[in-house]
Design an enzyme around this catalytic site. Sequence first.
Site, short mmCIF file in Angstrom:
data_model
loop_
_atom_site.label_atom_id
_atom_site.label_comp_id
_atom_site.label_asym_id
_atom_site.label_seq_id
_atom_site.Cartn_x
_atom_site.Cartn_y
_atom_site.Cartn_z
N SER A 140 0.86 -1.19 0.00
CA SER A 140 0.00 0.00 0.00
C SER A 140 0.89 1.24 0.00
CB SER A 140 -0.86 0.00 1.27
OG SER A 140 -1.52 1.24 1.44
N TYR A 153 -3.21 -1.45 10.45
CA TYR A 153 -3.16 -1.62 8.99
C TYR A 153 -1.85 -1.07 8.42
CZ TYR A 153 -4.34 -1.36 4.04
OH TYR A 153 -4.32 -1.49 2.68
N1 NAD Z 1 -8.86 -0.26 -1.66
C1 NAD Z 1 -7.80 0.48 -1.42
O1 NAD Z 1 -7.86 1.71 -1.38
C2 NAD Z 1 -6.46 -0.17 -1.20
C3 NAD Z 1 -5.32 0.66 -1.11
C4 NAD Z 1 -4.08 0.10 -0.91
C5 NAD Z 1 -3.95 -1.26 -0.80
N2 NAD Z 1 -5.07 -2.07 -0.89
C6 NAD Z 1 -4.86 -3.50 -0.75
O2 NAD Z 1 -5.47 -4.19 -1.82
C7 NAD Z 1 -5.89 -5.48 -1.39
C8 NAD Z 1 -7.33 -5.71 -1.78
O3 NAD Z 1 -8.14 -4.69 -1.24
P1 NAD Z 1 -9.61 -4.37 -1.80
O4 NAD Z 1 -9.74 -2.92 -1.82
O5 NAD Z 1 -9.87 -5.15 -3.02
O6 NAD Z 1 -10.50 -4.92 -0.57
P2 NAD Z 1 -11.76 -5.90 -0.55
O7 NAD Z 1 -12.23 -5.93 0.86
O8 NAD Z 1 -12.72 -5.55 -1.62
O9 NAD Z 1 -11.12 -7.32 -0.91
C9 NAD Z 1 -10.39 -8.07 0.03
C10 NAD Z 1 -10.68 -9.53 -0.23
O10 NAD Z 1 -9.90 -10.31 0.70
C11 NAD Z 1 -10.74 -11.34 1.21
N3 NAD Z 1 -10.27 -11.79 2.52
C12 NAD Z 1 -10.27 -11.09 3.68
N4 NAD Z 1 -9.81 -11.87 4.68
C13 NAD Z 1 -9.52 -13.08 4.14
C14 NAD Z 1 -9.00 -14.30 4.65
N5 NAD Z 1 -8.71 -14.44 5.95
N6 NAD Z 1 -8.83 -15.33 3.81
C15 NAD Z 1 -9.13 -15.21 2.50
N7 NAD Z 1 -9.62 -14.09 1.95
C16 NAD Z 1 -9.81 -13.04 2.76
C17 NAD Z 1 -12.13 -10.70 1.27
O11 NAD Z 1 -13.16 -11.67 1.38
C18 NAD Z 1 -12.16 -9.90 -0.02
O12 NAD Z 1 -12.63 -10.67 -1.09
C19 NAD Z 1 -5.61 -5.50 0.11
O13 NAD Z 1 -4.36 -6.13 0.33
C20 NAD Z 1 -5.52 -4.05 0.50
O14 NAD Z 1 -4.72 -3.84 1.64
C21 NAD Z 1 -6.31 -1.54 -1.08
#
Ligand code: NAD
Length: 253
Positions: A140, A153
Amino acid sequence: MKLLGKTAIVTGGARGIGEAIVREFVAEGAHVVIADLLESGEDLAAELSTEDIKVLYRKTDVSSTDHVKDLVHFALDSLGSIDILVNNAAVNIPGSVVELDEESWDKTMRINVKSQFLMGKYVIPEMQRQGGGVVVNMASANSFVAEPRLSAYVASKGAIHMLTKAMALDYARDHIRVNCICPGWVDTTFNDAHAELYGGREKVLEGLGDVQIIGRPIQPREIARTAVFLASDDSSAFTGGALLADGGITAGI
Ligand SMILES: NC(=O)c1ccc[n+]([C@@H]2O[C@H](COP(=O)([O-])OP(=O)(O)OC[C@H]3O[C@@H](n4cnc5c(N)ncnc54)[C@H](O)[C@@H]3O)[C@@H](O)[C@H]2O)c1
């Protein structure tokens, strides 16, 4: 096609950025196992499967050793190899260290960081046997800069950044490349709980351009294209790297 015939595991692939990565990998010719707790991954797999491309779902808690072992066996049984591992699953539980309870801290570290250790522990030996592979860890902009009331986080994302470098050092000689992607504010529901502390999603979006200088949310597909780049031979000189796809959040103050 940049990933034609490659085999991949995408954790957290049932929705959000992970789903976009699954879609782009399939469009580039890869066979994919979606590993997620959300059973909607089954529908996504059914939607994307074709005669030529296998897309499978395995219900997985990536923080559980037993689940991760089961996932790796399942992927090898069904696809025959694991060329690409995308460690994308994570949770986002807001709070300063005083606000957070101990279980939320532990849960964040288990799902965001320990999962990447476990996935590496059980996938990398297979990649070594195969003669190489690629790991893409989802980090991130918070791997570089913190945000208020997001302590667990941001600590977890800092850890992923350094774990990426450690893994790159340990397995470069086995032709395994390990990089991480560092997104900014991406348009999924992931940030909603944190945004609630600041007046809600719409309010946060109004001020987003002050920090994310491209002046708009990043779309999941933009991160997915970065994952295609890191998973493909286009990035053959990259390992131990952190690719900022952050809309300029870390460009200055
Ligand atoms: N959305 C943002 O702004 C953002 C920014 C920087 C980094 N990220 C990173 O991107 C990645 C995805 O984020 P996103 O925005 O798509 O979020 P999201 O919540 O839409 O997707 C996360 C997914 O991970 C799954 N998950 C959670 N815990 C789990 C577990 N124990 N076992 C298996 N699956 C599990 C959830 O069911 C979901 O499908 C993450 O690593 C997040 O830290 C997101």
